[in-house]
Design a protein around this motif. Structure first.
Motif, PDB file in Angstrom:
ATOM      1  N   ALA A 188      24.376  55.585  47.832  1.00 14.76           N
ATOM      2  CA  ALA A 188      24.291  56.998  47.457  1.00 14.76           C
ATOM      3  C   ALA A 188      23.413  57.333  46.308  1.00 14.76           C
ATOM      4  O   ALA A 188      22.591  58.145  46.395  1.00 14.76           O
ATOM      5  CB  ALA A 188      25.744  57.388  46.880  1.00 14.76           C
ATOM      6  N   ALA A 189      22.988  56.232  45.464  1.00 14.69           N
ATOM      7  CA  ALA A 189      22.052  56.435  44.426  1.00 14.69           C
ATOM      8  C   ALA A 189      20.478  56.509  44.994  1.00 14.69           C
ATOM      9  O   ALA A 189      19.719  57.363  44.614  1.00 14.69           O
ATOM     10  CB  ALA A 189      22.158  55.525  43.406  1.00 14.69           C
ATOM     11  N   LEU A 190      20.258  55.838  46.021  1.00 12.72           N
ATOM     12  CA  LEU A 190      18.918  55.561  46.541  1.00 12.72           C
ATOM     13  C   LEU A 190      18.894  56.815  47.466  1.00 12.72           C
ATOM     14  O   LEU A 190      17.741  57.478  47.691  1.00 12.72           O
ATOM     15  CB  LEU A 190      18.995  54.429  47.446  1.00 12.72           C
ATOM     16  CG  LEU A 190      18.687  53.094  46.497  1.00 12.72           C
ATOM     17  CD1 LEU A 190      18.685  51.669  47.293  1.00 12.72           C
ATOM     18  CD2 LEU A 190      17.346  53.178  45.416  1.00 12.72           C
ATOM     19  N   ALA A 191      19.963  57.098  48.253  1.00 12.91           N
ATOM     20  CA  ALA A 191      19.659  58.421  48.946  1.00 12.91           C
ATOM     21  C   ALA A 191      19.468  59.805  48.031  1.00 12.91           C
ATOM     22  O   ALA A 191      18.639  60.505  48.475  1.00 12.91           O
ATOM     23  CB  ALA A 191      20.935  58.661  49.783  1.00 12.91           C
ATOM     24  N   GLN A 228      27.559  56.137  35.507  1.00 11.50           N
ATOM     25  CA  GLN A 228      27.209  54.954  34.816  1.00 11.50           C
ATOM     26  C   GLN A 228      25.788  54.194  35.103  1.00 11.50           C
ATOM     27  O   GLN A 228      25.472  53.869  34.065  1.00 11.50           O
ATOM     28  CB  GLN A 228      28.370  54.036  35.095  1.00 11.50           C
ATOM     29  CG  GLN A 228      29.927  54.400  34.728  1.00 11.50           C
ATOM     30  CD  GLN A 228      30.100  54.466  33.378  1.00 11.50           C
ATOM     31  OE1 GLN A 228      29.599  54.057  32.572  1.00 11.50           O
ATOM     32  NE2 GLN A 228      30.938  55.386  32.959  1.00 11.50           N
ATOM     33  N   LEU A 229      25.220  54.324  36.048  1.00  8.82           N
ATOM     34  CA  LEU A 229      23.944  53.855  36.532  1.00  8.82           C
ATOM     35  C   LEU A 229      23.125  54.590  35.775  1.00  8.82           C
ATOM     36  O   LEU A 229      21.977  53.793  35.138  1.00  8.82           O
ATOM     37  CB  LEU A 229      23.785  54.027  37.888  1.00  8.82           C
ATOM     38  CG  LEU A 229      24.591  53.391  39.108  1.00  8.82           C
ATOM     39  CD1 LEU A 229      24.173  53.414  40.436  1.00  8.82           C
ATOM     40  CD2 LEU A 229      23.881  51.551  38.598  1.00  8.82           C
ATOM     41  N   ARG A 230      23.212  55.827  35.300  1.00  4.79           N
ATOM     42  CA  ARG A 230      22.123  56.419  34.650  1.00  4.79           C
ATOM     43  C   ARG A 230      22.253  56.263  33.094  1.00  4.79           C
ATOM     44  O   ARG A 230      21.272  56.743  32.396  1.00  4.79           O
ATOM     45  CB  ARG A 230      22.450  57.974  34.833  1.00  4.79           C
ATOM     46  CG  ARG A 230      22.051  58.531  36.215  1.00  4.79           C
ATOM     47  CD  ARG A 230      21.857  60.055  36.111  1.00  4.79           C
ATOM     48  NE  ARG A 230      23.321  60.671  36.070  1.00  4.79           N
ATOM     49  CZ  ARG A 230      24.206  60.942  36.996  1.00  4.79           C
ATOM     50  NH1 ARG A 230      23.686  60.912  38.350  1.00  4.79           N
ATOM     51  NH2 ARG A 230      25.196  61.678  36.968  1.00  4.79           N
ATOM     52  N   ALA A 231      23.355  55.517  32.757  1.00  8.61           N
ATOM     53  CA  ALA A 231      23.161  54.834  31.331  1.00  8.61           C
ATOM     54  C   ALA A 231      23.067  53.421  31.266  1.00  8.61           C
ATOM     55  O   ALA A 231      23.129  52.903  30.255  1.00  8.61           O
ATOM     56  CB  ALA A 231      24.464  55.158  30.763  1.00  8.61           C
ATOM     57  N   ALA A 232      22.582  52.805  32.582  1.00 10.07           N
ATOM     58  CA  ALA A 232      22.541  51.386  32.414  1.00 10.07           C
ATOM     59  C   ALA A 232      21.256  50.739  32.328  1.00 10.07           C
ATOM     60  O   ALA A 232      20.057  51.390  32.597  1.00 10.07           O
ATOM     61  CB  ALA A 232      23.699  51.001  33.668  1.00 10.07           C
ATOM     62  N   TYR A 233      21.333  49.199  32.186  1.00  5.35           N
ATOM     63  CA  TYR A 233      20.091  48.553  32.636  1.00  5.35           C
ATOM     64  C   TYR A 233      20.407  47.876  33.983  1.00  5.35           C
ATOM     65  O   TYR A 233      21.508  47.688  34.369  1.00  5.35           O
ATOM     66  CB  TYR A 233      19.617  47.653  31.495  1.00  5.35           C
ATOM     67  CG  TYR A 233      19.258  48.209  30.177  1.00  5.35           C
ATOM     68  CD1 TYR A 233      17.936  48.261  29.894  1.00  5.35           C
ATOM     69  CD2 TYR A 233      20.323  48.612  29.277  1.00  5.35           C
ATOM     70  CE1 TYR A 233      17.458  48.712  28.568  1.00  5.35           C
ATOM     71  CE2 TYR A 233      19.910  49.280  28.093  1.00  5.35           C
ATOM     72  CZ  TYR A 233      18.699  49.360  27.934  1.00  5.35           C
ATOM     73  OH  TYR A 233      18.230  49.925  26.593  1.00  5.35           O
ATOM     74  N   ALA A 234      19.170  47.189  34.553  1.00  2.04           N
ATOM     75  CA  ALA A 234      19.275  46.542  35.548  1.00  2.04           C
ATOM     76  C   ALA A 234      18.365  45.342  35.609  1.00  2.04           C
ATOM     77  O   ALA A 234      17.164  45.410  35.117  1.00  2.04           O
ATOM     78  CB  ALA A 234      18.874  47.443  37.060  1.00  2.04           C
ATOM     79  N   ALA A 235      18.851  44.284  35.765  1.00  2.00           N
ATOM     80  CA  ALA A 235      18.135  42.964  35.725  1.00  2.00           C
ATOM     81  C   ALA A 235      17.369  42.860  37.157  1.00  2.00           C
ATOM     82  O   ALA A 235      17.847  42.986  38.116  1.00  2.00           O
ATOM     83  CB  ALA A 235      19.024  41.690  35.663  1.00  2.00           C
ATOM     84  N   GLY A 289      10.861  46.367  42.741  1.00  2.00           N
ATOM     85  CA  GLY A 289      12.095  46.162  42.292  1.00  2.00           C
ATOM     86  C   GLY A 289      12.183  46.926  40.979  1.00  2.00           C
ATOM     87  O   GLY A 289      13.257  47.534  40.828  1.00  2.00           O
ATOM     88  N   GLN A 290      11.136  47.220  40.209  1.00  2.00           N
ATOM     89  CA  GLN A 290      11.435  47.855  38.919  1.00  2.00           C
ATOM     90  C   GLN A 290      11.584  49.400  39.418  1.00  2.00           C
ATOM     91  O   GLN A 290      12.464  50.037  38.735  1.00  2.00           O
ATOM     92  CB  GLN A 290      10.172  47.706  38.031  1.00  2.00           C
ATOM     93  CG  GLN A 290      10.323  46.401  37.365  1.00  2.00           C
ATOM     94  CD  GLN A 290       8.898  46.020  36.671  1.00  2.00           C
ATOM     95  OE1 GLN A 290       7.687  46.336  37.112  1.00  2.00           O
ATOM     96  NE2 GLN A 290       9.198  45.655  35.295  1.00  2.00           N
ATOM     97  N   VAL A 335      14.786  52.210  38.657  1.00  2.00           N
ATOM     98  CA  VAL A 335      14.443  53.311  38.157  1.00  2.00           C
ATOM     99  C   VAL A 335      15.120  54.261  39.172  1.00  2.00           C
ATOM    100  O   VAL A 335      15.768  55.238  38.527  1.00  2.00           O
ATOM    101  CB  VAL A 335      13.091  53.642  37.889  1.00  2.00           C
ATOM    102  CG1 VAL A 335      12.783  55.091  37.657  1.00  2.00           C
ATOM    103  CG2 VAL A 335      12.556  52.588  36.748  1.00  2.00           C
ATOM    104  N   GLU A 336      15.202  54.212  40.322  1.00  2.00           N
ATOM    105  CA  GLU A 336      15.614  55.178  41.280  1.00  2.00           C
ATOM    106  C   GLU A 336      17.135  55.160  41.244  1.00  2.00           C
ATOM    107  O   GLU A 336      17.692  56.172  41.635  1.00  2.00           O
ATOM    108  CB  GLU A 336      15.190  54.844  42.534  1.00  2.00           C
ATOM    109  CG  GLU A 336      13.528  55.545  42.851  1.00  2.00           C
ATOM    110  CD  GLU A 336      12.923  55.445  44.241  1.00  2.00           C
ATOM    111  OE1 GLU A 336      12.176  56.374  44.476  1.00  2.00           O
ATOM    112  OE2 GLU A 336      13.411  54.498  45.032  1.00  2.00           O
TER     113      GLU A 336
END
Length: 234
Positions: A23-26, A134-141, A152-153, A157-158
């Motif tokens: 859903a986030a990538l869409a 929650q994703l919009r306030a998160a970090y991703a490894a 990947g980066q 961001v997307e």
């Protein structure tokens, strides 16, 4: 690709993580080619309406980016099994979301020419639309070969996350940190709510909500270097 920079993305894994990632990538403009069947089709359909359910090997054959959002103990077997079906394609992107693995677990796909990415958003997924906020306030490894690390980066961001590069050799330590924080929080909250329930507090979770949130926020602020703090954090 559907448009410049847009990908046809297939999701393997219909638990709490896969549909939300899809859903986030869409939402970032990518097209979803399909998702594998899950144990709760109504929940998946609520997050990804009109996305077809397909077999994993078909998803791999028709997708430019394959997202593997499956449990840790299943990931190596699924990657190897799909390699045996010769579904992976040269130049295809394959991304997994597990905290404990880097890209080495994707070796069977890499041997078929696929490009490996490991992106773990650091949230506790519920499998609902709440996770998108929650994703919009998160970090991703993000772990990837140097040549494709920017991809990947960009995908992180997307998703809405701030990407943080984690070396392949450091993924085990990263996973331990994530597990420690998650299990400690659940254990402490469970113990405290049990004590309150034992003395007659009818809604111990609600009672502790503000206390726990503010305490964790303060603890995290205390270990955050000043240059990374938001202006209102002091």
């Amino acid at each position: 690709m559907t448009q410049a920079g847009r990908l046809g993305i297939g999701i393997i894994g219909a638990g709490r993580v896969g549909p939300v990632i899809g859903a986030a990538l869409a939402g970032a403009g990518h097209a979803l080619t399909g998702i594998t069947a899950g144990s709760d089709p109504d929940r998946v359909a609520a997050i990804l309406p009109d996305v077809p359910v397909r077999d994993a090997d078909e998803i791999v054959r028709i997708s430019e980016l394959v997202v593997l959002a499956v449990p840790s103990d299943q990931l190596p077997g699924i990657v190897a099994g799909l390699a045996e079906t010769e579904s992976w394609q040269p130049g295809q992107l394959v991304l997994h979301t597990d905290p404990g693995y880097g890209t080495s677990v994707l070796a069977p796909a890499m041997s078929r020419g696929a490009i490996p990415l490991a992106v773990h958003p650091a949230i506790s997924f519920t499998g609902t639309s709440i996770d998108l906020r929650q994703l919009r306030a998160a970090y991703a490894a993000v772990t990837a070969p140097a040549a494709v690390l920017p991809i990947g980066q960009a995908l992180a961001v997307e998703l809405g996350c701030e990407p943080v590069v984690i070396a392949e050799a450091d993924r085990a330590a990263y996973a331990e940190a994530i597990s420690t924080a998650s299990e400690f929080a659940r254990s402490i909250v469970g113990q405290a709510t049990g004590l309150l329930r034992g003395i007659g507090v009818e809604n111990p979770g609600g009672y502790l909500s503000a206390l726990v949130s503010s305490t964790f926020d303060r603890a995290l602020r205390d270990v955050t270097p000043p240059e990374f703090r938001l202006p209102d954090e002091g």
